[in-house]
Design an enzyme around this catalytic site. Structure first.
Site, mmCIF file in Angstrom:
data_model
loop_
_atom_site.group_PDB
_atom_site.id
_atom_site.type_symbol
_atom_site.label_atom_id
_atom_site.label_comp_id
_atom_site.label_asym_id
_atom_site.label_seq_id
_atom_site.Cartn_x
_atom_site.Cartn_y
_atom_site.Cartn_z
ATOM 1 C CE LYS A 79 -3.819 2.091 2.629
ATOM 2 N NZ LYS A 79 -4.607 2.017 3.887
ATOM 3 C CB SER A 154 -7.914 3.724 2.958
ATOM 4 O OG SER A 154 -7.070 3.129 3.922
ATOM 5 C CB SER A 178 -8.146 1.028 5.991
ATOM 6 O OG SER A 178 -8.843 2.238 5.924
#
Lengths: 486, 98
Positions: A79, A154, A178
């Site tokens: 990420k 996210s 997330s």
């Protein structure tokens, strides 16, 4: 499609160890898959093919020399809020669009030391603030199961990349859900360990009392494998606790007889719970009963307050953490400023997107003179009540269970103009961060053709039992083997 | 909790955020709605409840204060919007007094 990219980490590891494939072949299979589907899925902000192939070749050479490492030659995605030395790390934000970290996050360094190959950096809501990747400054990632829908967020880029076989597994971060929520929406496994289990050094901060690194994988065994590599004390992060790290893969016995499972009453009675999600969760509870678990009801009386508590505490911490983006030492600088104060305001006004500004504003307000007691301190007190609810539940049961997300993947654009509607996507995940507990989402069926996630929550530091239960459930079902038709 | 435009402008000033006029109005509405939603916390009596700042009950984590290598200056400055002679360059902070 080359089937190598469809493998789990442990399957690929076994092939590598038997000499039946090479790290270069695995990496090339993932890169070819990225080439094939990335135009529609858009999971990656940055793909690093040259670096990946260089790491893969080095892994193959090391294996020839007789060296071994837990993830030697296995390709993963990371990420884009985790710092990677020499590789652009944007946080999905214009303000860090060209930022190249001079150091690795500890979890990234541990991946490297374990021999892993990095394929690239995945899309995220800006500074991990969001539930859909629609808050990314660059583009929205699409759900591989339905390209008109969000992948969740996210860590939506990481979840979509795993679900679309654009990598074998990925790292994410989880401040309010997330990792778990996008895992649920993309039909994969998402693990958020106990607060303090993994180092956050080099994780670009959002809300420091809640942030935790997590993993997105194709099955539970891979989550255990990664946790073994990534967990543990770090002198660079005083919250990365000096607590023993057990061999998590050894906990995957398949036997859960006699373990006590608590079903959260308030979550199943929540009026916002989709009927298809509720049905899938009910069916999962029956499966868990047949596995010999002792299933009973538990109650978390302060459940309804978790969302407002989170949306005061997280923005308050964010407003402080994001004060560092001032156009001076790194990142974007707005042109034309008259003086230093003008530089700060212009840079931040132009560099941050709407949701980040909204949370900075909300947090600044909650911390400001005259409102601190009413909002921030009040939220911290109710946080205590939420944690006590879990403490009481864990006096009676070993693991609690409920849905991960109240709804399956929603349509792109459907919630983006209404922040409160978007916040409701996190209603079952945020209390776990507020209480600092480990949680995992595993696939448990489909609602209207879209994946549904089942969330298990464990006692602090007891990821072993959590993984044991998640694994037993997974092995009794075949939801985790389903693939989207891309 | 209804915010006024002046409230929003004041918060933006505290947060060092330049906002466009339409953003001020949008945030006035949206922040008011979120704060109204948050007002439900006031239903709870928390007089005797201690606040939780973080969940894991550690004391301070100490280490020896030893000199160790740090990042090279050129690598740190490589991300700066403007740097000169080993310094970050910024616009005027203090005016000269005549």
């Amino acid at each position: 499609m080359n089937e190598l990219c469809q493998l789990t980490l442990h399957e690929a590891k076994a092939l590598l160890e038997r000499g039946e494939c090479s790290a270069v072949e695995l990496t090339e299979a993932c890169l070819a898959r990225i080439e094939e589907v990335e135009e529609t899925v858009r999971a990656y902000i940055t793909v690093t093919p040259d670096l990946a192939l260089e790491q893969a070749r080095a892994a193959d050479e090391a294996r020839v020399r007789g060296e071994s490492a837990p993830l030697l030659g296995l390709p993963l995605a990371i990420k884009d809020v985790l710092s990677t030395r020499g590789v652009r790390t944007t946080c999905g934000s214009r303000i860090l669009e060209n930022y190249v970290p001079p150091y690795d996050a500890t979890v990234v360094a541990r991946l490297r030391a374990a021999g892993a190959v990095m394929l690239g950096k995945t899309n995220t809501d800006e500074f991990a603030m969001g539930s859909s990747t629609e808050n990314s400054a660059f583009f929205t990632t699409r759900n591989p199961w339905d390209l008109e829908r969000v992948p969740g967020g996210s860590s939506g880029g990481s979840a979509a990349a795993v679900a679309a076989d654009e990598c074998l597994a990925a790292l994410g971060t989880d401040t309010g859900g997330s990792v778990r929520q996008p895992a649920a929406l993309c039909g994969i496994v998402g693990l958020k360990p106990t607060y303090g289990r993994m180092s956050r050094y080099g994780l670009i901060a959002y809300a420091s009392s809640l942030d935790q690194v997590g993993t997105l994988t194709k099955d539970v065994r891979d989550a255990a494998l990664l946790l073994e590599v990534l967990a543990g004390h770090d002198p660079c992060d005083s919250t990365a606790a000096d607590v023993p790290v057990p061999a998590y893969t050894a906990a995957l016995t398949g036997d859960v007889r006699g373990l006590r499972l608590g079903v959260i009453r308030e979550w199943l009675e929540n009026p916002g719970l989709d009927s298809g999600v509720a049905a899938a969760v009910q069916q999962a509870l029956e499966t868990l009963t047949t596995l010999g678990m002792e299933v009973r009801e538990v109650t978390l009386p302060h459940s309804d307050y978790a969302l407002p508590v989170y949306y005061l505490i997280a923005p308050a911490e964010a407003s402080s953490n994001l004060a560092r983006y001032d156009g001076v030492a790194y990142g974007f600088r707005a042109p034309g400023a008259d003086d230093i104060w003008d530089l700060f305001a212009r840079t931040r006004g132009a560099g941050f997107g709407a949701e980040v500004k909204r949370r900075i504003m909300l947090g600044t307000y909650a911390l400001s003179a005259g409102y601190y007691d009413q909002y921030y301190k009040k939220a911290q007190k109710v946080r205590t009540l939420i944690k006590q609810d879990f403490d009481r539940a864990f006096e009676e049961v070993d693991v609690v269970v409920g849905p991960t997300s109240p709804v399956p993947a929603f349509k792109i654009g459907e919630r983006v103009d209404d922040p409160l509607q978007m916040y409701l996507a996190d209603i079952f995940t945020i209390s776990v961060n507020l209480a600092g507990l480990p949680g995992i989402s595993v696939p448990c069926g489909f609602a209207s053709g879209l994946p549904v996630g089942l969330q298990f929550i464990g006692k602090p530091w007891d990821e072993a039992t959590l993984l044991r239960v998640a694994y037993a459930y997974e092995q009794a079902t075949d939801w985790h083997t389903r693939k989207p038709a891309l | 909790m209804k915010l006024t435009r002046a409230d929003v402008e004041h918060i933006a000033q505290l947060a060092r955020l330049e906002l466009a006029p339409e953003e001020i109005e949008l945030f006035r509405e949206q922040l008011s709605a979120i704060l109204e939603y948050a007002a439900r916390l006031q239903e709870l009596d928390t007089e005797a409840i201690p606040p939780t700042a973080q969940v894991i009950e550690w004391r301070n984590v100490m280490r020896d204060d030893e000199v160790r290598p740090s990042l090279p200056q050129d690598e740190v400055l490589a991300n700066a919007p403007e740097a000169r002679d080993g310094y970050f360059v910024v616009p005027t902070v203090l005016e000269e007094h005549a």
